[in-house]
Scaffold this motif. Structure first.
Motif, PDB file in Angstrom:
ATOM      1  N   THR A  76       0.824  -1.210   0.000  1.00 11.66           N
ATOM      2  CA  THR A  76       0.000   0.000   0.000  1.00 11.66           C
ATOM      3  C   THR A  76       0.857   1.258   0.000  1.00 11.66           C
ATOM      4  O   THR A  76       0.578   2.213  -0.734  1.00 11.66           O
ATOM      5  CB  THR A  76      -0.933  -0.002   1.220  1.00 11.66           C
TER       6      THR A  76
ATOM      7  N   LYS B 196       2.421   1.804  -3.455  1.00  7.93           N
ATOM      8  CA  LYS B 196       1.461   2.371  -4.415  1.00  7.93           C
ATOM      9  C   LYS B 196       1.180   3.839  -4.098  1.00  7.93           C
ATOM     10  O   LYS B 196       1.087   4.674  -5.017  1.00  7.93           O
ATOM     11  CB  LYS B 196       0.163   1.555  -4.385  1.00  7.93           C
ATOM     12  N   TYR B 197       1.031   4.154  -2.823  1.00  6.87           N
ATOM     13  CA  TYR B 197       0.805   5.541  -2.422  1.00  6.87           C
ATOM     14  C   TYR B 197       1.993   6.414  -2.825  1.00  6.87           C
ATOM     15  O   TYR B 197       1.818   7.530  -3.333  1.00  6.87           O
ATOM     16  CB  TYR B 197       0.568   5.616  -0.917  1.00  6.87           C
TER      17      TYR B 197
ATOM     18  N   ASP C 164       1.984   7.333  -6.367  1.00 12.79           N
ATOM     19  CA  ASP C 164       0.980   8.367  -6.668  1.00 12.79           C
ATOM     20  C   ASP C 164       1.477   9.766  -6.324  1.00 12.79           C
ATOM     21  O   ASP C 164       1.142  10.738  -7.003  1.00 12.79           O
ATOM     22  CB  ASP C 164      -0.316   8.082  -5.903  1.00 12.79           C
TER      23      ASP C 164
ATOM     24  N   SER D 265      -8.055   0.874   1.727  1.00 13.41           N
ATOM     25  CA  SER D 265      -8.917   1.370   0.657  1.00 13.41           C
ATOM     26  C   SER D 265      -9.134   2.879   0.740  1.00 13.41           C
ATOM     27  O   SER D 265      -9.742   3.472  -0.154  1.00 13.41           O
ATOM     28  CB  SER D 265     -10.273   0.653   0.697  1.00 13.41           C
ATOM     29  N   ASP D 266      -8.647   3.498   1.809  1.00 17.76           N
ATOM     30  CA  ASP D 266      -8.834   4.929   2.048  1.00 17.76           C
ATOM     31  C   ASP D 266      -7.477   5.632   1.942  1.00 17.76           C
ATOM     32  O   ASP D 266      -6.624   5.474   2.820  1.00 17.76           O
ATOM     33  CB  ASP D 266      -9.449   5.147   3.427  1.00 17.76           C
ATOM     34  N   GLU D 267      -7.270   6.411   0.892  1.00 15.90           N
ATOM     35  CA  GLU D 267      -5.979   7.061   0.674  1.00 15.90           C
ATOM     36  C   GLU D 267      -5.633   8.018   1.811  1.00 15.90           C
ATOM     37  O   GLU D 267      -4.458   8.146   2.183  1.00 15.90           O
ATOM     38  CB  GLU D 267      -5.982   7.816  -0.654  1.00 15.90           C
ATOM     39  N   GLU D 268      -6.622   8.662   2.386  1.00 19.45           N
ATOM     40  CA  GLU D 268      -6.354   9.587   3.493  1.00 19.45           C
ATOM     41  C   GLU D 268      -5.821   8.843   4.713  1.00 19.45           C
ATOM     42  O   GLU D 268      -4.931   9.340   5.412  1.00 19.45           O
ATOM     43  CB  GLU D 268      -7.625  10.348   3.867  1.00 19.45           C
TER      44      GLU D 268
ATOM     45  N   VAL E  71      -4.033   6.093   4.668  1.00 17.85           N
ATOM     46  CA  VAL E  71      -2.642   5.764   4.353  1.00 17.85           C
ATOM     47  C   VAL E  71      -1.768   7.004   4.481  1.00 17.85           C
ATOM     48  O   VAL E  71      -0.684   6.968   5.071  1.00 17.85           O
ATOM     49  CB  VAL E  71      -2.531   5.172   2.932  1.00 17.85           C
ATOM     50  N   ALA E  72      -2.244   8.129   3.949  1.00 16.14           N
ATOM     51  CA  ALA E  72      -1.474   9.370   3.983  1.00 16.14           C
ATOM     52  C   ALA E  72      -1.206   9.825   5.410  1.00 16.14           C
ATOM     53  O   ALA E  72      -0.111  10.319   5.722  1.00 16.14           O
ATOM     54  CB  ALA E  72      -2.211  10.461   3.211  1.00 16.14           C
TER      55      ALA E  72
END
Length: 285
Positions: free
Chosen positions: A23, A26-27, A30, A237-240, A242-243
């Motif tokens: 994850t 991938k992040y 991006d 599933s939530d980019e925030e 992960v961020a």
């Protein structure tokens, strides 16, 4: 002085370490951050993300177990492999190279004894920090699906605390696999993120023998008095989500906001740039 940065991704077997690494990779793609993944698990065989450095090229658990002189099982073989790496850090040094500002994910084995009382991992950490100028942060993962009662949560907190004491590194503790929980379970999980030990202690005392109540209280006081363990939730599933975790790690290792952005090699190839050098683009105008 060359300064490099890294996350040590640790946690019990099955806690989602490889999924976390995948994850973050991938992040990072991006957000145009170059991340190098280092596999330190000599029993790992499958990855769904690019691994640039693999301990299996140095030593494998299967080979150790097949050695008739050693006569080791899976756990003993894994400990042997990490001790072998700690004694042969020149191999890892050569693999890591010496580029400034590089960012690494160290995907570590799940055997928790490596972080509690066996010195091999601490020796590896000391070499990374003191000899090779790494700023490191531990990302400790616990599977949120198993935190359905206070006793398991206390056990997880004590494991995280033992790891903190042994490695003496900044820690970001993460409850993983939140995306697999139903709505009711997610609501229950909130109380574990910044736990009120008094409430959890009360719940624990209802389900344990009375002779353990004093021990339960002492453990709760240790955690509460020193605010030693807090958790962040990870929903892949939530980019925030992960961020937020990546940001917390960046703050812990002081990963600078003014660093130049390195273009990954694959993108440089597509742009027709020289393969031997990184093009740098300033983040500032």
């Amino acid at each position: 002085i060359t300064m490099r940065y890294g996350q040590l991704v640790v946690g019990p077997a099955g806690s989602g370490k490889s999924t976390y690494c995948s994850t973050v990779v991938k992040y990072s793609q991006d957000v145009k951050r170059v991340v190098h993944v280092v596999n330190l698990d000599p029993a790992a065989e499958y990855f769904d993300y690019p691994v640039e450095i693999d301990i299996c090229e140095l030593i494998r658990v299967d080979d150790v177990m097949d050695d008739e002189d050693l006569k080791l099982g899976p756990n003993g073989g894994l400990v042997f492999c990490l001790e072998y790496l700690a004694e042969n850090m020149d191999w890892l040094e050569e693999q890591l190279g010496d580029d400034d500002d590089d960012y690494f994910l160290f995907d570590c084995p799940g055997q928790i004894e490596l972080y509690t009382h066996i010195p091999a991992m601490r020796q590896i950490v000391d070499t990374l920090q003191n000899r090779w100028n790494f700023r490191l942060c531990v990302v400790f993962l616990l599977d949120s699906q198993f935190l359905v009662e206070a006793s398991k949560f206390f056990a997880g907190m004590m494991t995280a605390l033992a790891t903190m004491v042994t490695l003496e590194l900044p820690h970001v503790n993460v409850l993983s696999k939140v995306d697999l929980l139903d709505a009711k379970a997610k609501k229950e999980l909130v109380r574990y993120l910044d736990p009120e030990s008094a409430d959890l202690l009360s719940e624990l005392s209802k389900t344990t023998n009375k002779k353990y109540h004093k021990l339960n209280k002492a453990i709760a006081a240790l955690i509460d008095d020193y605010s030693l363990v807090q958790f962040m939730a990870l929903d892949v599933s939530d980019e925030e989500s992960v961020a937020n975790i990546v940001l917390q790690v960046d703050l812990a290792i002081q990963y600078g906001e003014d660093l130049d952005v390195k273009i990954p090699k694959l993108e440089r190839d597509e742009m027709g740039e020289d393969d031997d050098t990184f093009d740098l683009m300033s983040e500032k105008d």
